[in-house]
Design a protein around this motif. Structure first.
Motif, PDB file in Angstrom:
ATOM      1  N   ILE A   1      33.440  30.478  42.694  1.00 57.98           N
ATOM      2  CA  ILE A   1      32.749  31.917  42.682  1.00 57.98           C
ATOM      3  C   ILE A   1      33.625  32.701  42.101  1.00 57.98           C
ATOM      4  O   ILE A   1      34.704  32.696  42.421  1.00 57.98           O
ATOM      5  N   VAL A   2      32.755  33.373  41.413  1.00 58.54           N
ATOM      6  CA  VAL A   2      34.062  34.560  40.361  1.00 58.54           C
ATOM      7  C   VAL A   2      32.893  36.183  41.284  1.00 58.54           C
ATOM      8  O   VAL A   2      31.373  35.595  41.451  1.00 58.54           O
ATOM      9  N   ILE A   3      33.256  36.723  42.095  1.00 60.81           N
ATOM     10  CA  ILE A   3      32.350  37.976  42.186  1.00 60.81           C
ATOM     11  C   ILE A   3      32.484  39.116  41.490  1.00 60.81           C
ATOM     12  O   ILE A   3      33.977  39.468  41.470  1.00 60.81           O
ATOM     13  N   VAL A   4      32.293  40.040  41.128  1.00 62.45           N
ATOM     14  CA  VAL A   4      31.849  41.118  40.265  1.00 62.45           C
ATOM     15  C   VAL A   4      31.396  41.989  40.503  1.00 62.45           C
ATOM     16  O   VAL A   4      30.044  42.609  40.495  1.00 62.45           O
ATOM     17  N   GLU A   5      31.942  42.896  40.850  1.00 63.62           N
ATOM     18  CA  GLU A   5      31.437  44.232  41.607  1.00 63.62           C
ATOM     19  C   GLU A   5      32.598  45.203  41.689  1.00 63.62           C
ATOM     20  O   GLU A   5      33.955  45.323  41.461  1.00 63.62           O
TER      21      GLU A   5
ATOM     22  N   TYR B   1      38.367  34.534  41.710  1.00 64.00           N
ATOM     23  CA  TYR B   1      39.361  35.884  41.908  1.00 64.00           C
ATOM     24  C   TYR B   1      37.193  36.512  41.485  1.00 64.00           C
ATOM     25  O   TYR B   1      36.378  36.390  41.723  1.00 64.00           O
ATOM     26  N   THR B   2      38.218  37.915  42.049  1.00 61.26           N
ATOM     27  CA  THR B   2      36.752  39.145  41.651  1.00 61.26           C
ATOM     28  C   THR B   2      37.683  39.913  41.005  1.00 61.26           C
ATOM     29  O   THR B   2      38.605  40.284  40.040  1.00 61.26           O
ATOM     30  N   CYS B   3      36.437  40.940  40.545  1.00 61.91           N
ATOM     31  CA  CYS B   3      36.947  42.091  39.022  1.00 61.91           C
ATOM     32  C   CYS B   3      36.105  43.114  39.421  1.00 61.91           C
ATOM     33  O   CYS B   3      34.662  43.040  40.422  1.00 61.91           O
ATOM     34  N   LYS B   4      36.128  43.977  38.593  1.00 65.93           N
ATOM     35  CA  LYS B   4      35.841  45.465  39.053  1.00 65.93           C
ATOM     36  C   LYS B   4      34.578  45.476  37.807  1.00 65.93           C
ATOM     37  O   LYS B   4      33.825  46.940  38.572  1.00 65.93           O
ATOM     38  N   ASN B   5      34.466  44.947  37.022  1.00 65.01           N
ATOM     39  CA  ASN B   5      33.543  45.367  35.997  1.00 65.01           C
ATOM     40  C   ASN B   5      33.316  44.130  34.906  1.00 65.01           C
ATOM     41  O   ASN B   5      34.543  43.001  34.982  1.00 65.01           O
ATOM     42  N   GLY B   6      32.043  44.144  34.164  1.00 65.65           N
ATOM     43  CA  GLY B   6      31.819  43.339  33.101  1.00 65.65           C
ATOM     44  C   GLY B   6      33.397  43.022  32.147  1.00 65.65           C
ATOM     45  O   GLY B   6      33.543  42.024  31.881  1.00 65.65           O
TER      46      GLY B   6
END
Lengths: 213, 213
Positions: B6-10, B33-38
Motif C-alpha cells: 500500500i502507498v499512502i498519499v496524504e 512508503y507515504t507521500c505528501k502530495n500527488g
DNA sequence: AATTTAATGGGTGTTTTTCCCCTTTTTTGA
DNA sequence: TCAAAAAAGGGGAAAAACACCCATTAAATT
C-alpha cells in the motif's frame, strides 16, 4: 518506567483509530479508549479508572467541540492534560483553545516523532509547544485584530443570516428589527472587521467558524 | 498468502503516519512508503519496485490534488488501484474522483475494519464501496445539478474575483471585459448553480474548493 | 444624579446589484 | 460550409446594498 494513558477524542473514526494505533506503538504510552465527541468523553470520564494522563483532543467536533470540552475538563479534572490536535492554523482558534486550558496545540501535519515528543514533554513539564504554534501566537499578539474582536450574539445572528443568502430586509423581519437597525449592524461590522461588503462578512464568518458550510 | 503493498498519499503528515501504522497492523497489507502530495507520488512511482497494489489517496492536497493525480495514475499505471480517502461528503467531489478512476471512496469516519475490508475487497474484486457512498451516488443521480455542472475557466476566474470582495466593475476591468459581459456571467451562474445572489456564489466556491480561504 | 455607552431606528442620497430582453461577433460542430 | 451555439456586449429599470448623517431610549458607569 510506567506507561502513561492516553484518550483520543476525534469525530472521524478512522483517524481516531489510526492515531490510536500510532500512540500504542510508542514506548511509554497506551490508549485507554477513544471518543467521538466531547459529550461522549464527559460521560466516560464519570466512570472510575477512566481518567487518562493526557487527552488528545480534536478541535472541530460536532455535539461538543474541543474548546468547550477543554474548558470543562480544566474545571472538573484539572489533573488531566489536554493537547489539542487540529488542522486549524487559525490564530483565533488556537488562542481560544489555549485559553480554554490546553497544554499544547499540534497541527495535524506534524511528524509522529513530534507527537511522541509532545506526549513525553507534557508528562514531564506539563506543556509542549511546537515552533509553528509559538510563532503564530507571537504574530497574533502583535496583530491588532486577533484576540480582542468580540462580536455580540445579535451581531453573530446577523452575520449567519447574511451568510444564508438573505437580503437585509429579510434579515430585519427574521430578527424583528427595523431595516434601519440592520443597516447600522452592517455599517458597524464592516468597520469593526475591516471588510468592504457582505462578501467580506461571509469570508470572516467562515474563517472564524461563525458560519458552518 | 502474499502481502499486498500500500502507498499512502496524504498531506497531513501525522494522519499519513497514523494510517500507515494502522495499515501495517492489518494481516495481509504493508505500507511501501507515504507521500505528501500527488507530485511526490508521481516522482516515486518512476523508480522500479515502487509500484504498490493499492494507493490510499487523500482528495484535498496542495500541489497536485487527488483528482488530478488519480487521473494520471489511471492512464500511466492502470494496474494500480486507487482508493480515495476524504472528509469530503460532497457529491460533486466524489463523482469527480470516481470518474477520475478511483476504485473506492472512503469517508474518513469509517471504522478501521472497513478500511481493511475495503483493501481486501479491492484486491479481490477490483473495487469496493460503502453504503454511504453508494447512497450519495444514487441520490446525486436523481439530482439535477450534481455531475454535469462544468464551469469554464473564465467563469471560475469571475467567481474567484467575486469572492475577493471586488465589485463587478472592478472585475470587468481585471478581466478586460465589459461590465455588461460580467452581468451575463453572473446571471448565467446564478441560474446554473441555483443561487440567489453573490453570497451564494461565494459559498459554492468555498464548498467546491474553487476559492480557498 | 449626571454622563457615557449601546441599541434601536429615521432621513437621504449614491452606488451596486439584479433582472429581463436584446444584438453582434466568434466559435464550434455536423 | 452553413447553421447552431456560445461568448461578448448593450439598454433600461427596479431592488438592494452601501454611506453618513442624526434622534431617541435604555442600560451601564462614575
Amino acid at each position: 518506567m510506567k506507561t502513561h494513558t492516553i484518550v483520543i477524542v476525534e469525530d472521524h473514526i478512522l483517524l481516531s483509530q489510526a492515531i490510536a494505533s500510532l500512540v500504542d506503538s510508542f514506548k511509554d504510552f497506551s490508549v485507554l479508549y477513544t471518543c467521538k465527541n466531547g459529550k461522549e468523553l464527559l460521560t466516560k470520564l464519570k466512570t472510575p479508572n477512566n481518567i487518562p494522563d493526557i487527552i488528545l483532543m480534536d478541535v472541530n467536533m460536532p455535539i461538543l467541540n474541543g474548546i468547550e470540552t477543554t474548558e470543562i475538563i480544566k474545571n472538573e479534572y484539572p489533573e488531566i492534560k489536554v493537547i489539542a490536535l487540529s488542522v486549524e492554523e487559525n490564530d483565533v482558534t488556537i488562542i481560544k483553545m489555549l485559553k480554554a486550558g490546553a497544554k499544547g496545540y499540534l497541527l495535524k501535519d506534524v511528524e509522529k516523532d513530534i507527537l511522541e515528543l509532545a506526549l513525553i514533554e507534557t508528562i514531564k513539564n506539563g506543556y509542549y509547544h511546537t515552533k509553528d504554534v509559538s510563532n503564530i501566537l507571537i504574530n497574533s499578539l502583535n496583530d491588532d485584530d486577533s484576540g480582542k474582536i468580540q462580536l455580540k450574539d445579535r451581531e453573530i445572528e446577523f452575520i449567519i443570516h447574511t451568510c444564508s443568502e438573505m437580503t437585509y430586509k429579510e434579515i430585519a423581519e427574521k430578527m424583528f428589527l427595523s431595516p434601519k437597525t440592520i443597516d447600522g449592524y452592517r455599517d458597524n461590522l464592516f468597520q469593526k472587521l475591516n471588510v468592504k461588503n457582505r462578501i467580506g462578512l461571509v469570508l470572516y464568518a467562515i474563517k472564524n467558524g461563525i458560519y458552518k458550510l
